[in-house]
Design a protein around this motif. Structure first.
Motif, short mmCIF file in Angstrom:
data_model
loop_
_atom_site.label_atom_id
_atom_site.label_comp_id
_atom_site.label_asym_id
_atom_site.label_seq_id
_atom_site.Cartn_x
_atom_site.Cartn_y
_atom_site.Cartn_z
N VAL A 64 0.42 -19.24 -28.23
CA VAL A 64 -0.10 -19.56 -26.90
C VAL A 64 0.85 -18.90 -25.91
O VAL A 64 2.06 -19.05 -26.02
N ILE B 123 -4.61 -17.53 -25.78
CA ILE B 123 -4.26 -17.84 -27.17
C ILE B 123 -4.50 -16.58 -27.99
O ILE B 123 -5.38 -15.77 -27.66
N VAL C 215 -7.74 -17.74 -21.86
CA VAL C 215 -8.45 -19.01 -21.83
C VAL C 215 -8.72 -19.46 -20.40
O VAL C 215 -9.80 -19.93 -20.07
N LEU C 216 -7.74 -19.31 -19.55
CA LEU C 216 -7.93 -19.76 -18.17
C LEU C 216 -6.86 -19.17 -17.26
O LEU C 216 -5.86 -18.62 -17.73
N GLY C 217 -7.11 -19.32 -15.98
CA GLY C 217 -6.10 -18.97 -14.99
C GLY C 217 -6.09 -17.49 -14.64
O GLY C 217 -6.62 -16.65 -15.36
N GLU C 218 -5.56 -17.21 -13.46
CA GLU C 218 -5.42 -15.84 -12.97
C GLU C 218 -3.99 -15.72 -12.48
O GLU C 218 -3.64 -16.26 -11.44
#
Lengths: 357, 159
Positions: free
Chosen positions: A198, A170, A153-156
């Motif tokens: 999650v 997710i 969904v987001l982030g590295e």
């Protein structure tokens, strides 16, 4: 029922999965979207549920060595040797653009001595088996198909080292346990169910540390190997899982994992011929004790009661993962799976090998 | 179930707004990189000070020029000696070397037109670890520099 003899569905599923991976990889190569650009070891390894993660917990990483430029994937075989069981997991996971992961795993759990005893006992108790218990003494195996999908969904987890923002994904599994009759015997509510989760992963390079927290929404008993839900209902709940990995070298990680399990069938008996729940033995034992029946009869009832009571424990493992190159990785672990159905102290060695393309 | 999806969505939205904020902030090239947790204060010393850092950058470029995945990009850009010199300044500043100034363009300006992919960026990361091994720099020390350079991904990778 002989668990091994009903394997055509399994073979078809594996053939399908392999063919899918094959087409995905060859298609990727032809279209120029094959990619293996992730840094070594940052793909994680494939868990027994098939998704990318540690050993038992899915992480927010996407399977395979692809970056946002392409497609990659891996296959795995895992073997865990426990006192009363052996867990085999064979699977495939494909990562698309480091964004979407699709996975399939086939888990096989020959139950060995546990259900030999129970099968013989219940056959004896019930005389002629009134209903199929799903137990074939000396030859019982639990088989489960696991289909998984995960979306980053987001982030590295790697590049956001200047912030505390983690990588978040997710995902979900759809699990089909093929031993319906045995799941009934074990008082599970369902043999097929979904799980959602999650996962949050963060790498702290200054500390050489990877940290992951996953919350799984599930009703699984022993990851679904002994079904979903309890005698009365199939109530899903949130269960936490935590992993950390210490990066010893660019190709070696050691770590530990914890996964909370439920109590759906904890303290329950098993259903023997005619649908009799052995937990009634508890009241028989109590009654015998109350009226002062001790000696051999009381002891027999007590022993039978504790022998036929199911327990479930949280899972732990300590692992060592080695990535000699991007095409191959190995995991050796010590797994403590606690009580599994009727058998306590299921601890043992866990080995996994994975190949990436 | 509904409450679960709401929770997931709420988490995703609140985190993505945070992420957008972080991604928008320019990585500082003129000062010590701030990371969470901070890189160890003796990292520059552990890298062998100015002499060690300079050799490390030379080692990095040795591996880059041997790396068929990326060497053509550096060759096409040319002026390898100047690239080495600027990188020597950059990593020294990142690790808090006293009295060093970075004289190059910002990372985003320098790479804007190059269309660098994450696969190419990661190739440099792998070569960076090889350079550390050449200099017998421990993995833990090398990771201090990796942590400091990792956020440049947002300025350098444009595809």
């Amino acid at each position: 029922m002989n668990g091994y003899s009903r394997g055509c569905g399994k073979k078809a599923a594996i053939a399908f999965a392999c063919a899918t991976l094959g087409f995905a990889i060859s298609g990727a190569a032809q279209a120029g979207i094959y990619d293996a650009g992730k840094v070594l070891a940052t793909s994680g390894v494939n868990i027994t549920d098939g998704a990318a993660g540690g050993g038992i917990t899915p992480w927010a990483v996407i399977a395979g060595y692809e970056t946002n430029q392409g497609i990659n994937g891996s296959i795995h075989y895992t073997y865990a040797n426990l006192p009363n069981y052996s867990l085999n997991s064979l699977g495939v996971a494909v990562g698309f653009y480091d964004r979407l992961e699709l996975s399939y795993a086939y888990d096989l759990l020959p139950t060995g001595s546990t259900f030999n005893t129970v099968g013989l006992l219940t056959n004896t108790l019930a005389g002629v088996a009134i209903q199929d218990s799903g137990i074939d003494p000396f030859n019982t195996a639990i088989r489960m198909d696991i289909f998984g999908a995960k979306l980053r969904v987001l982030g590295e987890s790697i590049y956001d080292s200047d912030t505390l923002i983690p990588q978040v994904a997710i995902g979900g599994f759809y699990k089909i346990n093929h031993n319906g009759a045995l799941m009934d015997t074990l008082l599970a509510n369902k043999r097929k169910d979904f799980e959602a989760y999650v996962a949050i992963t963060k790498i702290f390079f200054p500390l050489d540390l990877l940290f992951n927290v996953t919350v799984r929404y599930t009703a699984a008993n022993q990851t679904g190997l002994t079904g979903f839900g309890g005698p009365n209902k199939n109530s899903r709940e949130f269960r936490p899982e935590v992993s950390f990995a210490y990066l010893l070298a660019k190709n070696v990680a050691i770590g530990a994992e914890y996964a909370a399990h439920g109590k759906n069938t904890d303290g329950r008996g098993v259903a023997v011929g005619g649908g009799i729940d052995t937990s009634v033995l508890g009241s028989i034992t109590g009654a015998l004790n109350n009226i002062g029946v001790g000696g051999p009869v009381g002891n027999l009832a007590n022993n039978l009661n504790s022998t036929l009571t199911q327990r479930e424990s949280d899972w732990y493992d300590v692992f060592f993962a080695y990535f000699p190159n991007k095409n191959l990785s190995f995991v050796a672990a010590y797994a403590n799976l606690g009580n599994i159905t009727l058998t306590p102290k299921q601890t043992g060695a866990y080995f996994s090998v994975q190949a990436s393309f | 179930m509904k409450s679960f999806y709401k929770l997931v969505l709420a988490t995703a939205f609140s985190l993505s707004s945070l992420s957008a904020f972080a991604a928008g902030s320019e990585t500082p090239e003129g000062k010590v990189q701030s990371t969470f947790p901070p890189i160890s204060s003796d990292a520059y010393e552990k890298f062998g000070g100015k002499y060690g850092m300079d050799r490390w950058v030379e080692g990095l470029f040795k591996y880059i020029m041997l790396d068929n995945r990326i060497n053509y990009i550096f060759t096409a850009h040319g002026k390898i000696d100047r690239q080495i010199k600027l990188n020597q300044q950059l990593v020294a500043v990142m690790l808090g070397a006293p009295g060093v100034e970075y004289q190059g363009a910002s990372m985003s300006a320098a790479h804007a037109e190059m269309g660098i992919t994450l696969t190419q960026f990661n190739a440099v990361v792998e070569d960076a670890y090889l350079a550390c091994e050449d200099l017998r720099t421990p993995y833990h020390t090398c990771n201090q520099l990796i942590a400091a350079l990792a956020p440049f991904k947002r300025s350098i990778v444009t595809r």
